[in-house]
Design an enzyme around this catalytic site. Structure first.
Site, short mmCIF file in Angstrom:
data_model
loop_
_atom_site.label_atom_id
_atom_site.label_comp_id
_atom_site.label_asym_id
_atom_site.label_seq_id
_atom_site.Cartn_x
_atom_site.Cartn_y
_atom_site.Cartn_z
N ARG A 147 40.20 66.76 5.77
CA ARG A 147 40.64 66.36 7.12
C ARG A 147 39.71 66.92 8.19
NH1 ARG A 147 44.80 68.52 9.40
NH2 ARG A 147 46.00 68.98 7.54
N TYR B 258 41.39 43.92 25.91
CA TYR B 258 42.04 43.73 24.60
C TYR B 258 43.50 44.17 24.69
CZ TYR B 258 43.40 44.60 19.81
OH TYR B 258 44.09 44.63 18.63
N ASP C 102 35.06 50.89 26.41
CA ASP C 102 35.17 50.17 25.14
C ASP C 102 34.07 49.11 25.13
OD1 ASP C 102 35.77 48.43 23.06
OD2 ASP C 102 37.94 48.43 23.42
N LYS D 12 34.52 45.58 14.11
CA LYS D 12 33.90 44.34 14.58
C LYS D 12 32.41 44.31 14.20
CE LYS D 12 37.95 43.78 16.48
NZ LYS D 12 39.05 43.62 15.60
N1 PLP Z 1 38.88 47.06 21.40
C1 PLP Z 1 38.56 45.75 21.34
C2 PLP Z 1 37.72 45.16 22.43
C3 PLP Z 1 39.03 44.96 20.29
O1 PLP Z 1 38.72 43.65 20.25
C4 PLP Z 1 39.84 45.55 19.29
C5 PLP Z 1 40.38 44.75 18.17
O2 PLP Z 1 40.40 43.53 18.21
C6 PLP Z 1 40.13 46.91 19.39
C7 PLP Z 1 39.63 47.64 20.45
C8 PLP Z 1 40.99 47.60 18.36
O3 PLP Z 1 40.24 47.85 17.22
P1 PLP Z 1 40.85 47.94 15.73
O4 PLP Z 1 41.38 46.58 15.40
O5 PLP Z 1 39.69 48.37 14.91
O6 PLP Z 1 41.93 48.97 15.78
#
Ligand code: PLP
Length: 378
Positions: free
Chosen positions: A51, A103, A175, A200
């Site tokens: 961990r 998102y 992000d 992604k």
């Molecule tokens: N941020 C964005 C812009 C996303 O498109 C996504 C998922 O679609 C996330 C965060 C969340 O990521 P995860 O699905 O890997 O938890």
């Protein structure tokens, strides 16, 4: 050569110099959950337990650290786990300024979390300089933006928002999932924390869930809190996933080159199509964030776009139903082109009913255009 002087394609192709034991070119997967101590009870590894330490995870983190130009990087088991780790560093009573129209998973998490913790949450269109300046006229603790935003495809000016955030006493977290650190190095633009869903394009093969945080200042209290939280709350990515991620990343710049070129071609073609009302893609000169994209994104405007089909939900869903090569599925950033009717996923969010989000892959662009052509023709 040091990682600092290498370009992204060289960093990723060589997995930032990671090798396996016994002269192996490719690193192995270290699956051990615990580490031995020697007879004098000294640790024989940099950590005590899975961990707090895993070699395979550390090796994958190093690739991302070099790509970001970051002081330090930590992987998480998903993008949401990474986002949650940032929010969990906030004290009760804090103030968060969150970009609106990002998102929905982050928005939904932030709303619920802030209510539970007594944190003030202000949602604002961070791509509008006047609105974000007004929101940051009052002190804040955290500013969270998503660049480009999904699925509205808005571009906030990261350097400008960083100045405003710092003026308000806040950290800026970005992000950058739809850009990746290959197209936009957000820390160099002034962000304090970079976050990506590595599920992604960073992994790119639609077979690993992962998230990543990187920082500009590894000695900051916020970074220390994030690292402590990861160990204590146990948001640890597994070694197999970290290894797959490292393999996926070996071709990240190459994949992005093709994805961006395909996306640009598709966006231009779609924008000229009679059955299409609008295309939101920062690579198009008519996009409100185009000039910013030219400054803020290197090597292309990304792989994500929103296409507004002429008509309503019925027309958009009918076109999607006729696609034969492009897959109807959620998510983005993979080597295969995916399409999603976002209003089905996020009803009552104001997303136009005729909006289709397209995540463009590495297929032959002619084949993608032929598929879209027959689908839009009806
Ligand atoms: N941020 C964005 C812009 C996303 O498109 C996504 C998922 O679609 C996330 C965060 C969340 O990521 P995860 O699905 O890997 O938890």
């Amino acid at each position: 050569m040091s990682g600092k002087s290498l370009k992204p394609a060289s960093v990723t192709a060589h997995a930032a110099g990671a090798h396996g034991a016994g002269g192996a070119v490719v690193p192995g997967v270290n699956v051990s959950t615990t580490y031995r101590r020697d007879a004098s009870y000294e640790l024989m590894a940099p950590g005590t337990y899975g961990r707090d330490h895993n070699d395979t995870v550390t090796a994958a983190e190093e690739v991302l650290r070099q790509l970001e130009g970051a002081a330090a990087t930590r992987l998480f088991p998903s993008g949401m786990a990474a986002a949650a780790a940032v929010f969990r560093t906030l004290p009760a009573g804090a103030r968060v300024v969150l970009q609106s129209g990002i998102y929905y998973g982050v928005t939904s998490f932030a709303r619920n979390f802030c209510v539970r913790r007594g944190i003030t949450l202000d949602e604002v269109d961070a791509a509008d300089p006047a609105l974000i300046a007004a929101a940051l006229g009052t002190p804040a603790d955290l500013v969270w933006i998503e660049v480009p935003s999904n699925p509205w495809m808005k571009l906030a000016d990261i350097a400008a928002v960083a100045r405003l955030a710092h003026g308000a006493g806040a950290l800026l977290a970005v992000d950058g999932t739809a850009a990746t650190p290959v197209l936009t190095r957000v820390l160099e633009l002034g962000a304090d924390i970079s976050m990506h869903s590595a599920t992604k394009a960073i992994n790119g093969h639609t077979d690993v869930l992962a998230g990543v945080l990187s920082c500009r200042d590894a000695d900051s209290a916020a970074w220390a809190a994030i690292c402590a939280d990861r160990v204590e709350a146990g948001a640890i990515i597994g070694p197999f996933e970290a290894w797959l991620l490292m393999r996926g990343m070996r071709t990240l710049p190459l994949r992005l080159e093709r994805m961006c070129a395909n996306a640009q071609r598709l966006a231009e073609w779609l924008a000229a199509h009679d059955a299409v009302e609008a295309v939101w893609y920062p690579g198009l000169p008519g996009h409100p964030g185009h000039d910013l994209a030219v400054r803020q994104m290197q090597g292309g405007a990304g792989y994500l776009m929103s296409v507004l089909v002429r008509g309503g939900a019925a027309e958009a869903l009918a076109a999607v139903g006729r696609l034969q090569l492009i897959e109807r599925a959620t998510s983005l950033g993979g080597i295969e082109t995916l399409v999603e009717h976002r209003a089905t996923i996020e009803p009552q969010s104001g997303i136009p009913e005729n909006l289709l989000r397209l995540s463009v892959g590495i297929e032959d662009a002619d084949d993608l255009i032929a598929d879209l052509d027959q689908a839009l023709a009806g």
